[in-house]
Design a protein around this motif. Sequence first.
Motif, PDB file in Angstrom:
ATOM      1  N   TYR A  38       0.851  -1.192   0.000  1.00 42.47           N
ATOM      2  CA  TYR A  38       0.000   0.000   0.000  1.00 42.47           C
ATOM      3  C   TYR A  38       0.885   1.239   0.000  1.00 42.47           C
ATOM      4  O   TYR A  38       1.756   1.389   0.866  1.00 42.47           O
ATOM      5  CB  TYR A  38      -0.914   0.034   1.230  1.00 42.47           C
ATOM      6  CG  TYR A  38      -2.067  -0.941   1.159  1.00 42.47           C
ATOM      7  CD1 TYR A  38      -2.939  -0.924   0.083  1.00 42.47           C
ATOM      8  CD2 TYR A  38      -2.291  -1.871   2.173  1.00 42.47           C
ATOM      9  CE1 TYR A  38      -4.009  -1.809   0.015  1.00 42.47           C
ATOM     10  CE2 TYR A  38      -3.351  -2.763   2.114  1.00 42.47           C
ATOM     11  CZ  TYR A  38      -4.211  -2.725   1.028  1.00 42.47           C
ATOM     12  OH  TYR A  38      -5.259  -3.606   0.955  1.00 42.47           O
ATOM     13  N   ASN A  39       0.660   2.109  -0.968  1.00 45.00           N
ATOM     14  CA  ASN A  39       1.416   3.367  -1.028  1.00 45.00           C
ATOM     15  C   ASN A  39       2.927   3.109  -0.952  1.00 45.00           C
ATOM     16  O   ASN A  39       3.654   3.822  -0.266  1.00 45.00           O
ATOM     17  CB  ASN A  39       0.959   4.318   0.087  1.00 45.00           C
ATOM     18  CG  ASN A  39      -0.499   4.693  -0.042  1.00 45.00           C
ATOM     19  OD1 ASN A  39      -1.004   4.870  -1.150  1.00 45.00           O
ATOM     20  ND2 ASN A  39      -1.195   4.796   1.078  1.00 45.00           N
ATOM     21  N   TRP A  40       3.347   2.070  -1.655  1.00 40.89           N
ATOM     22  CA  TRP A  40       4.760   1.700  -1.822  1.00 40.89           C
ATOM     23  C   TRP A  40       5.414   1.151  -0.556  1.00 40.89           C
ATOM     24  O   TRP A  40       6.626   0.983  -0.493  1.00 40.89           O
ATOM     25  CB  TRP A  40       5.572   2.885  -2.376  1.00 40.89           C
ATOM     26  CG  TRP A  40       4.929   3.434  -3.606  1.00 40.89           C
ATOM     27  CD1 TRP A  40       4.801   2.810  -4.817  1.00 40.89           C
ATOM     28  CD2 TRP A  40       4.265   4.686  -3.750  1.00 40.89           C
ATOM     29  NE1 TRP A  40       4.105   3.602  -5.699  1.00 40.89           N
ATOM     30  CE2 TRP A  40       3.769   4.761  -5.079  1.00 40.89           C
ATOM     31  CE3 TRP A  40       4.049   5.759  -2.894  1.00 40.89           C
ATOM     32  CZ2 TRP A  40       3.062   5.850  -5.555  1.00 40.89           C
ATOM     33  CZ3 TRP A  40       3.340   6.859  -3.367  1.00 40.89           C
ATOM     34  CH2 TRP A  40       2.865   6.891  -4.678  1.00 40.89           C
ATOM     35  N   SER A  64       1.322  -1.298   5.139  1.00 40.75           N
ATOM     36  CA  SER A  64       0.250  -0.453   5.658  1.00 40.75           C
ATOM     37  C   SER A  64       0.504  -0.143   7.128  1.00 40.75           C
ATOM     38  O   SER A  64       1.278  -0.813   7.821  1.00 40.75           O
ATOM     39  CB  SER A  64      -1.097  -1.159   5.515  1.00 40.75           C
ATOM     40  OG  SER A  64      -1.172  -2.252   6.423  1.00 40.75           O
ATOM     41  N   GLN A  65      -0.188   0.879   7.636  1.00 39.73           N
ATOM     42  CA  GLN A  65      -0.066   1.216   9.049  1.00 39.73           C
ATOM     43  C   GLN A  65      -0.522   0.049   9.926  1.00 39.73           C
ATOM     44  O   GLN A  65       0.011  -0.155  11.031  1.00 39.73           O
ATOM     45  CB  GLN A  65      -0.892   2.459   9.375  1.00 39.73           C
ATOM     46  CG  GLN A  65      -2.385   2.307   9.132  1.00 39.73           C
ATOM     47  CD  GLN A  65      -3.169   3.506   9.617  1.00 39.73           C
ATOM     48  OE1 GLN A  65      -2.726   4.237  10.497  1.00 39.73           O
ATOM     49  NE2 GLN A  65      -4.354   3.720   9.052  1.00 39.73           N
ATOM     50  N   ARG A  89       0.747  -6.479  -5.443  1.00 44.50           N
ATOM     51  CA  ARG A  89       0.997  -5.087  -5.809  1.00 44.50           C
ATOM     52  C   ARG A  89       0.055  -4.708  -6.945  1.00 44.50           C
ATOM     53  O   ARG A  89      -0.110  -5.461  -7.907  1.00 44.50           O
ATOM     54  CB  ARG A  89       2.451  -4.915  -6.263  1.00 44.50           C
ATOM     55  CG  ARG A  89       3.470  -5.215  -5.175  1.00 44.50           C
ATOM     56  CD  ARG A  89       4.899  -5.011  -5.667  1.00 44.50           C
ATOM     57  NE  ARG A  89       5.344  -6.095  -6.520  1.00 44.50           N
ATOM     58  CZ  ARG A  89       6.019  -7.161  -6.084  1.00 44.50           C
ATOM     59  NH1 ARG A  89       6.330  -7.272  -4.805  1.00 44.50           N
ATOM     60  NH2 ARG A  89       6.389  -8.103  -6.923  1.00 44.50           N
ATOM     61  N   LYS A 101       8.111   2.146 -12.094  1.00 45.30           N
ATOM     62  CA  LYS A 101       8.095   2.046 -10.637  1.00 45.30           C
ATOM     63  C   LYS A 101       9.122   1.028 -10.108  1.00 45.30           C
ATOM     64  O   LYS A 101       9.020   0.593  -8.957  1.00 45.30           O
ATOM     65  CB  LYS A 101       6.696   1.659 -10.157  1.00 45.30           C
ATOM     66  CG  LYS A 101       5.666   2.769 -10.273  1.00 45.30           C
ATOM     67  CD  LYS A 101       6.021   3.932  -9.341  1.00 45.30           C
ATOM     68  CE  LYS A 101       4.902   4.953  -9.284  1.00 45.30           C
ATOM     69  NZ  LYS A 101       4.736   5.709 -10.528  1.00 45.30           N
ATOM     70  N   TRP A 160      10.325   0.941  -6.333  1.00 45.55           N
ATOM     71  CA  TRP A 160       9.378   1.647  -5.480  1.00 45.55           C
ATOM     72  C   TRP A 160       8.687   0.729  -4.465  1.00 45.55           C
ATOM     73  O   TRP A 160       7.945   1.208  -3.619  1.00 45.55           O
ATOM     74  CB  TRP A 160       8.322   2.340  -6.332  1.00 45.55           C
ATOM     75  CG  TRP A 160       8.787   3.612  -6.969  1.00 45.55           C
ATOM     76  CD1 TRP A 160       9.896   3.793  -7.746  1.00 45.55           C
ATOM     77  CD2 TRP A 160       8.150   4.885  -6.877  1.00 45.55           C
ATOM     78  NE1 TRP A 160       9.986   5.089  -8.160  1.00 45.55           N
ATOM     79  CE2 TRP A 160       8.919   5.791  -7.645  1.00 45.55           C
ATOM     80  CE3 TRP A 160       7.001   5.353  -6.250  1.00 45.55           C
ATOM     81  CZ2 TRP A 160       8.579   7.134  -7.779  1.00 45.55           C
ATOM     82  CZ3 TRP A 160       6.651   6.682  -6.391  1.00 45.55           C
ATOM     83  CH2 TRP A 160       7.439   7.559  -7.136  1.00 45.55           C
ATOM     84  N   ASP A 161       8.904  -0.567  -4.545  1.00 48.79           N
ATOM     85  CA  ASP A 161       8.324  -1.492  -3.565  1.00 48.79           C
ATOM     86  C   ASP A 161       9.246  -1.506  -2.340  1.00 48.79           C
ATOM     87  O   ASP A 161      10.250  -2.203  -2.309  1.00 48.79           O
ATOM     88  CB  ASP A 161       8.192  -2.891  -4.163  1.00 48.79           C
ATOM     89  CG  ASP A 161       7.732  -3.924  -3.141  1.00 48.79           C
ATOM     90  OD1 ASP A 161       7.435  -3.552  -1.993  1.00 48.79           O
ATOM     91  OD2 ASP A 161       7.685  -5.118  -3.495  1.00 48.79           O
TER      92      ASP A 161
END
Length: 219
Positions: free
Chosen positions: A97-99, A102-103, A134, A144, A147-148
Amino acid sequence: MTVLRIDGSIQGVRSSSSALADLVMEPIAARLPDEPVLRRHLGRHPLPADAWAIAVGAAYVPEDQRTAEQRDALSLAQAVAAELRDADAAVLALPLYNWGVSQHVKAWIDLAIIGGGAGVPLLEGKPVVLVVTRGGGYGPGTPKEGWDYATPYLRRILAEVWGADLTVVERELTLVGVNPAMDALTDLAAVVKTVAEDEAKAAGRALADRLEANASAAA
């Protein structure tokens, strides 16, 4: 023996990572139907975002002086760590999530570390299958590429910090069919999906073999 399954998706029934994790679990359910599975769905039931900070602060307070909030945070951290420590194997479905992670996943990892001890190998030698999905493409030569930031981090935590015997199943291009801008990648996405599904099934068979062997050795 116990298998720990962790899901991190916020997509519910549309989750690509959970679908692959289901394929990993199928041979275990078929061959070891009495094997208990402990599940924690971080996307559906996220851990409190402030619990880690509270638990860290509580560690510096004498036990008899801790607040109820501090005791609860430490208890949660210890429970999360115990789930990892007590499992015989784990299947983790943790999408990008968003590279990054997640939180929800980061909160889980942070709590496990404070609850189990920094650097403590909570999964020492245990078979772990990590499923990563992804939405876009991150391979060599793509815009990208690099970017992971989630997968290298998860490998570091699971294998190098927690000592897991790690297998990684990856699937990209999951947003093809959702994002019209990616329609040109439809054929490639279908191939990638099939390969990932085959790898998930193979990982599940290998995990079931390992669990069966462990059960026989313990009998």
